[in-house]
Write a protein that holds these residues in place. Structure first.
Motif, mmCIF file in Angstrom:
data_model
loop_
_atom_site.group_PDB
_atom_site.id
_atom_site.type_symbol
_atom_site.label_atom_id
_atom_site.label_comp_id
_atom_site.label_asym_id
_atom_site.label_seq_id
_atom_site.Cartn_x
_atom_site.Cartn_y
_atom_site.Cartn_z
ATOM 1 N N GLY A 5 -71.268 -28.046 117.592
ATOM 2 C CA GLY A 5 -72.574 -28.593 116.674
ATOM 3 C C GLY A 5 -73.501 -27.440 116.153
ATOM 4 N N VAL A 6 -73.243 -26.211 116.417
ATOM 5 C CA VAL A 6 -74.370 -25.236 115.956
ATOM 6 C C VAL A 6 -73.569 -24.618 114.859
ATOM 7 N N PRO A 7 -74.452 -24.776 113.598
ATOM 8 C CA PRO A 7 -73.740 -24.380 112.327
ATOM 9 C C PRO A 7 -73.288 -22.780 112.440
ATOM 10 N N THR A 8 -72.235 -22.417 111.775
ATOM 11 C CA THR A 8 -71.722 -21.099 112.293
ATOM 12 C C THR A 8 -71.490 -20.401 110.702
ATOM 13 N N GLU A 9 -71.843 -19.181 110.472
ATOM 14 C CA GLU A 9 -71.856 -18.712 109.124
ATOM 15 C C GLU A 9 -70.977 -17.527 109.385
ATOM 16 N N GLU A 10 -69.696 -17.468 109.246
ATOM 17 C CA GLU A 10 -68.586 -16.425 109.550
ATOM 18 C C GLU A 10 -68.547 -15.404 108.491
ATOM 19 N N GLY A 11 -68.516 -15.711 107.314
ATOM 20 C CA GLY A 11 -68.586 -14.714 106.110
ATOM 21 C C GLY A 11 -67.064 -14.658 105.758
ATOM 22 N N HIS A 12 -66.092 -15.369 106.291
ATOM 23 C CA HIS A 12 -64.763 -15.215 105.606
ATOM 24 C C HIS A 12 -63.954 -16.487 106.060
ATOM 25 N N TRP A 13 -62.900 -16.578 105.460
ATOM 26 C CA TRP A 13 -62.010 -17.557 105.448
ATOM 27 C C TRP A 13 -61.021 -17.443 106.661
ATOM 28 N N ARG A 14 -60.327 -18.548 106.956
ATOM 29 C CA ARG A 14 -59.278 -18.200 108.075
ATOM 30 C C ARG A 14 -58.409 -19.412 107.713
ATOM 31 N N ASP A 15 -57.083 -19.005 108.415
ATOM 32 C CA ASP A 15 -55.943 -19.933 108.245
ATOM 33 C C ASP A 15 -55.839 -20.416 109.819
ATOM 34 N N THR A 16 -56.265 -19.707 110.786
ATOM 35 C CA THR A 16 -56.392 -19.995 112.375
ATOM 36 C C THR A 16 -57.406 -19.812 112.865
ATOM 37 N N VAL A 17 -57.907 -20.834 113.639
ATOM 38 C CA VAL A 17 -59.233 -20.533 114.373
ATOM 39 C C VAL A 17 -58.923 -21.034 115.914
ATOM 40 N N LEU A 18 -59.293 -20.150 116.798
ATOM 41 C CA LEU A 18 -59.117 -20.404 118.035
ATOM 42 C C LEU A 18 -60.484 -21.334 118.687
#
Ligand code: C2O
Ligand code: CU
Length: 493
Positions: free
Chosen positions: A440-453
């Motif tokens: 529920g906490v907004p995340t700013e990763e700054g990149h795309w993914r095709d797989t997330v843990l």
């Protein structure tokens, strides 16, 4: 969306009952109304927001212009005997007698034509992990193509739409085929000449039996009750003593990829400067701090390494720090005359879409990750209490029905809810997505993914704008979880 409520009944069901139940669920799914038409009038504000999000700069990419160049390769998958790990003779399954298989190289806009020849004792296929491509070339037996039987061949052919670090592997019995050595990198250049020296580092681990060979007990109850099969030996490019030299001031691009069945890597580079310039094949919009770098099975990261110009004659040990016991991965020897520090090779031209408003949208689908007793292996992993199995459909080319349908070009939000205490790297074929929030906490990763843990009991929200019509797989990339059923299909149309 789950419109069958017989969960308790399901728990008590025999395997046959489960199959019937699954068939029922698929039928129910195919009769669902089209989501587009199902949007009630009161949801117009929501639809406006979705439209805005889908058209934010950076929200999608268009295909690059075709170069007219065709790159042809042949990959022969066969049992092989190689010097690997610490130099011992190891019986493996390999592409072209190499583990990892040969790195395929091409440029964005090129056409790739790869003839797969199967000399294995079982059916196989090749999935092109992370690529956006023609759905018929996605390599999922029983879904996008029939399995490639022993003695048969299959030719994959498609245009490369994105530059970056990708990889390929079988999409059938991965718990055995990938573990035995069938995997390799696909590097798609952007057409410019590389300005930096570069290396591909394939990270893997190996579970060996007492005789020093690959332990032939695949997909055990132990693997299933944990985060898949974790081996006692870790390797870079199949060997445990990878060494590189680096001149002071020199910048080196290392393309890392995790092909392990279950192990997560968190590589650290000691006193070297390390910047993550791309993740899962896409440039990061700002260099990701190395402290945040974690590669779950399937993930790639391009890291630029450099030694300060003043550093001389030092040996740096690159270590994996994911587990309590640090594992040495490789050694970098800093030596030679100092170089004028080079600039980053990273193009980093991708704008970040501003998807902060997506927090106001309800998820289009909630996907619960859980295990239960039963199935052919004693334990099976489920997505919303459903399993999908391939090993049992090897000899059929039956098309599976999609469980979820998404509209091409519509902003879509998915929520993974991990109801288990294990790890699940969730992967979607043919698409890139962004992590929107964790617990529920907004995340700013700054990149795309095709797989997330997705960690134990974690809730991860992702956003994507689905593209390219077809039946795309979504599954956990821990090979044992996947092979026990943790996969589903989504249709983009
Ligand atoms: Cu690399 Cu469907 O996976
Ligand atoms: Cu999993």
């Amino acid at each position: 969306m789950s419109n069958f409520g017989s969960r308790d009944l399901l728990r008590a069901m025999t395997p046959l009952g489960t199959v019937l139940h699954l068939a029922f669920a698929l039928m129910a799914c195919s009769q669902e109304p089209n989501r587009e038409r199902a949007v009630p009038a009161s949801n117009h504000a929501e639809e406006d927001l979705r439209r805005r999000l889908a058209t934010t700069p950076g929200a999608t990419w268009e295909a690059a212009r075709e170069t007219g160049v065709t790159r042809e390769y042949e990959l022969v998958a066969a049992p092989s005997r190689l010097q690997l790990l610490d130099g011992r003779t190891l019986d493996v399954w390999a592409y072209n007698e190499k583990v990892p298989g040969p790195t395929l190289r091409a440029n964005v806009g090129d056409r790739l034509r790869v003839r797969l020849v199967n000399r294995l004792p079982q059916a196989t296929s090749i999935h092109w992990h992370g690529l956006r491509l023609d759905n018929r070339m996605d390599g999922v037996p029983g879904v996008t193509q029939p399995p490639v039987e022993p003695g048969e061949s299959f030719t994959y052919e498609f245009v490369l739409k994105d530059a970056g670090t990708f990889w390929f592997h079988p999409h059938i019995r991965g718990s055995e085929q990938v573990e035995r050595g069938l995997h390799a990198a696909l590097v798609v250049g952007d057409g410019a000449l590389p300005t930096l020296r570069e290396e591909v580092w394939v990270l893997d681990d190996w579970k060996l039996a007492e005789d020093g060979q690959i332990d032939p007990r695949f997909i055990t109850r132990h693997d299933l009750a944990h985060d898949g099969r974790w081996g006692q030996v870790v390797t870079v490019n199949g060997v445990s003593d990878t060494t590189l030299s680096l001149r002071p001031g020199e910048r080196l691009r290392v393309r890392l990829l995790n092909v392990a069945n279950g192990r997560v890597f968190r590589p650290r580079f000691g006193a070297l400067t390390a910047e993550v310039v791309a993740f899962d094949g896409r440039p990061t919009s700002k260099p990701l701090p190395i402290d945040a770098l974690e590669l779950a099975p399937g993930n790639r990261a391009d890291v630029e390494l450099s030694a300060p110009p003043s550093m001389e004659n030092q040996k740096i040990v690159v270590e994996d720090t994911f587990t309590r016991r640090r594992l040495p991965l490789a050694t970098i020897e800093v030596r030679g005359p100092a170089e004028v520090p080079a600039t980053s090779s990273s193009a980093a031209t991708l704008p970040d879409p501003d998807w902060s408003e997506a927090a106001r949208l309800p998820p289009d689908e909630v996907i619960r990750l859980q295990a239960r007793r039963g199935g052919p292996f004693g334990v099976e992993w489920t997505l919303n209490e459903e399993v999908m199995r391939h090993s049992h459909h090897e000899h059929s080319s039956v098309q599976h029905e999609p469980r979820y349908t998404f509209a091409d070009g519509r902003f879509t939000k998915l929520q993974f809810v991990n109801e288990s205490s294990r790890l699940h790297p969730m992967h979607i074929h043919g698409q890139f997505f962004r992590v929107l929030a964790r617990d529920g906490v907004p995340t700013e990763e700054g990149h795309w993914r095709d797989t997330v843990l997705v960690g134990p009991h974690e809730v991860v929200d992702i956003g994507l704008v689905p593209r390219d019509a077809g039946l795309w797989s979504m599954h956990c990339h821990i090979q044992e979880h996947h092979d026990s059923g943790m996969m589903t299909l989504l249709r983009v149309k």
